[in-house]
Design an enzyme around this catalytic site. Structure first.
Site, PDB file in Angstrom:
ATOM      1  CG  HIS A  79      -1.726  -1.227   1.316  1.00 15.97           C
ATOM      2  ND1 HIS A  79      -3.046  -1.132   0.854  1.00 15.97           N
ATOM      3  CD2 HIS A  79      -1.545  -2.298   1.850  1.00 15.97           C
ATOM      4  CE1 HIS A  79      -3.728  -2.376   1.213  1.00 15.97           C
ATOM      5  NE2 HIS A  79      -2.696  -3.096   1.939  1.00 15.97           N
ATOM      6  CG  PHE A  80       4.132   2.077  -2.521  1.00 20.96           C
ATOM      7  CD1 PHE A  80       4.206   1.403  -1.362  1.00 20.96           C
ATOM      8  CD2 PHE A  80       4.647   1.955  -3.803  1.00 20.96           C
ATOM      9  CE1 PHE A  80       5.615   0.837  -1.252  1.00 20.96           C
ATOM     10  CE2 PHE A  80       6.017   1.316  -3.544  1.00 20.96           C
ATOM     11  CZ  PHE A  80       6.284   0.659  -2.402  1.00 20.96           C
ATOM     12  NE  ARG A  81      -1.359   3.583   3.740  1.00 20.85           N
ATOM     13  CZ  ARG A  81      -2.061   2.507   3.934  1.00 20.85           C
ATOM     14  NH1 ARG A  81      -2.969   1.936   3.451  1.00 20.85           N
ATOM     15  NH2 ARG A  81      -1.787   1.871   5.144  1.00 20.85           N
ATOM     16  CG  ASP A 103      -5.723  -5.752   0.629  1.00 28.76           C
ATOM     17  OD1 ASP A 103      -6.414  -6.613   1.661  1.00 28.76           O
ATOM     18  OD2 ASP A 103      -4.780  -5.131   0.684  1.00 28.76           O
ATOM     19  CG  HIS A 107      -8.836  -8.326   3.518  1.00 28.01           C
ATOM     20  ND1 HIS A 107      -7.559  -7.644   4.096  1.00 28.01           N
ATOM     21  CD2 HIS A 107      -9.488  -8.473   4.072  1.00 28.01           C
ATOM     22  CE1 HIS A 107      -7.985  -7.539   5.306  1.00 28.01           C
ATOM     23  NE2 HIS A 107      -9.091  -7.932   5.692  1.00 28.01           N
ATOM     24  CG  HIS A 164      -3.095 -10.522   3.884  1.00 29.76           C
ATOM     25  ND1 HIS A 164      -4.352 -10.922   4.219  1.00 29.76           N
ATOM     26  CD2 HIS A 164      -3.318  -9.060   3.656  1.00 29.76           C
ATOM     27  CE1 HIS A 164      -5.497  -9.831   3.848  1.00 29.76           C
ATOM     28  NE2 HIS A 164      -4.574  -8.700   3.701  1.00 29.76           N
ATOM     29  CG  ASP A 189      -1.169  -6.093   4.148  1.00 33.60           C
ATOM     30  OD1 ASP A 189      -1.475  -5.060   3.369  1.00 33.60           O
ATOM     31  OD2 ASP A 189      -1.819  -6.452   4.992  1.00 33.60           O
ATOM     32  CG  HIS A 249      -1.121   3.252   9.261  1.00 37.89           C
ATOM     33  ND1 HIS A 249      -2.316   3.939   8.390  1.00 37.89           N
ATOM     34  CD2 HIS A 249      -1.608   2.085   9.045  1.00 37.89           C
ATOM     35  CE1 HIS A 249      -3.049   3.094   8.012  1.00 37.89           C
ATOM     36  NE2 HIS A 249      -2.734   1.847   8.609  1.00 37.89           N
ATOM     37  CG  PHE A 290      -6.544  -2.962  11.214  1.00 39.67           C
ATOM     38  CD1 PHE A 290      -6.434  -3.850  12.003  1.00 39.67           C
ATOM     39  CD2 PHE A 290      -7.963  -2.465  10.995  1.00 39.67           C
ATOM     40  CE1 PHE A 290      -7.555  -4.603  12.779  1.00 39.67           C
ATOM     41  CE2 PHE A 290      -8.828  -2.859  11.765  1.00 39.67           C
ATOM     42  CZ  PHE A 290      -8.701  -3.976  12.598  1.00 39.67           C
TER      43      PHE A 290
END
Ligand SMILES: [Zn+2]
Length: 438
Positions: free
Chosen positions: A77-79, A167, A194, A247, A320, A324, A338
């Site tokens: 997740h590179f946001r 996901d 997911h 995952h 994954d 954050h 999470f």
């Protein structure tokens, strides 16, 4: 001195020769493991073997270290777009190449979500300009990841989607999932799930077990995962197509995958390093930095995952990577976000399986190279003549202690601070160009 280069903004010239000498060349796909030299010309592998030489090439002495296909992380997740204060393609990919990763697959839960050709175009153009590694992405299964209406999977595949997933949010509606499998079959792409039944999760924040009882917080039971996996397998069996479980965290889900594989169904499964390295007691030590979804499970589950890696039921290792900022984590267990960062720690944590003799080196690297590539129909992850020159040079025996403050990621949320590990990437090559060197 640590140096970085962008591979695509200023690509290597097509006739530039580089000879990697005195390397232990390891190709998991062909089970090749020999000392020798490897020659790249431009962005391709030209030749490799014991006697390969070239007097016009730039020489890099590998000093007997392992030269392998660059690692492929099929879940990050590179946001980007949407939450670039946590990570973006530039910082995420920088962090990835430090971890020896040359290709990542972004998850589509960005803002906006990756459910339109426009967002895919944004990703591709931004990656070309600012990324240190190859950036690929899954498209959404449903529009806005709402779980109701299928996204235009046909156009998204043409725009570059390597598979489809919602996901972060499971597809709870079995009829929507059934139709997604029909597209999977026609488009020859994977549906990645997911697996989490939100009703069973019931706002749980960590694994349901001794630790959740001790802390007095709501737990997420194992069947929250396995019930969806069992359902998806039933749909797969009825419709066809291709399924990938993201995952995996529980022994029950893994058992279901094993039975489905024995039946000959077309499915694969990945595990994240934190799930085979830690159990839920880590929450007592690391607090919200050990909170992710699916959660760290019991020791029994952890050992089942290690056995799944050993016996080959688990195809791939993926991080994954879920960055954050502090304010998302400096909260109570119930309220904190999470996820943990992972691309800089995937290789050293996975190498513990090699050092502890769970897997040999080709078996282990296969799960982060050729096996991962097959899941997303990607032609990388191999060392062979004519293949793309995406490579990693690994010092297997370098001992070091993980310090999240040194991460190149914008975020530092990791439960592995202070962890002793052995092995790291010392050079990462993307499209023939050294993008990271220490
Ligand atoms: Zn997920």
């Amino acid at each position: 001195m640590t140096t970085f280069n962008l591979p695509y903004q200023n690509p290597i010239s097509s006739d530039k020769k580089v000879l990697y000498k005195n390397a232990r060349i390891v190709d998991p796909q062909s089970n090749y493991d020999k000392i020798g030299n490897l020659l790249t010309i431009g962005d391709k592998i030209a030749d490799f073997g014991e006697n390969v030489e070239d007097s016009n090439a730039k020489i890099i002495d590998c000093k007997g270290n392992v030269l392998a296909p660059g690692l492929i992380d099929i879940q990050v997740h590179f946001r980007d777009p949407g939450q670039t204060h946590k990570e973006d393609l530039h910082s995420g990919s920088k962090s990835a190449v430090v971890g020896g990763i040359t290709t990542v697959v972004c998850q589509p839960n960005t803002s906006p979500t990756l459910d339109s050709v426009l967002t895919f175009d944004y990703l591709r153009l931004k990656a070309q300009e600012t990324a240190y590694c190859n950036v690929k992405a899954y498209g959404c299964i449903t529009k806005g990841m709402k779980g109701e209406e299928l996204a235009d999977m046909h156009s998204l595949k043409s725009a570059g989607a390597v598979g489809f997933t919602d996901d972060g949010l499971p597809v709870m509606n079995a009829n929507v999932m059934r139709r997604a499998f029909e597209y999977s079959k026609n488009l020859d792409v994977v549906i990645a799930q997911h697996a989490e039944d939100l009703n069973l999760t019931n706002k749980g924040c960590i694994n349901e077990g001794k630790t959740s009882l001790e802390l007095g917080v709501r737990g997420i039971p194992n069947i929250s995962e396995s019930v969806i996996v069992e359902r998806d397998i039933a749909i797969l069996e009825s419709v066809g197509g291709r399924y990938h479980l993201l995952h995996v965290s529980t022994s029950e889900a893994l058992d279901a995958i094993k039975r489905a594989k024995e039946k000959g169904l077309n499915l694969t499964v990945e595990v994240s390093p934190h799930h085979f390295t830690l159990n839920d007691e880590q929450v007592l030590k690391s607090g919200t930095n050990a909170k992710m979804n699916p959660p760290l499970r019991s020791e029994k589950d952890r050992l089942a995952l290690i056995e799944g890696l050993r016996n080959g039921i688990i195809d791939a290792i993926a991080t994954d990577h879920a960055p954050h900022d502090l304010s998302s984590k400096n909260k109570t267990l119930e309220e904190a976000s999470f996820g943990i960062v992972g691309v800089e720690t995937m290789l050293p944590l996975s190498l513990l399986l090699y050092h502890n003799k769970v897997l040999n080196l080709t078996e282990l690297l296969a799960k982060m190279t050729c096996n991962a590539a097959k899941i997303i129909n990607f032609d990388g992850g191999v060392i062979k003549k004519g293949a793309r020159a995406d490579l990693v040079l690994i010092d297997l025996n370098h001992e070091w202690v993980i310090n999240s403050q040194n991460f190149y990621s914008k975020s530092k949320n990791s439960p592995f601070d202070g962890f002793k590990v052995k092995g790291r990437a010392i050079r990462t090559v993307v499209a023939g160009k050294t993008v990271y060197e220490i």
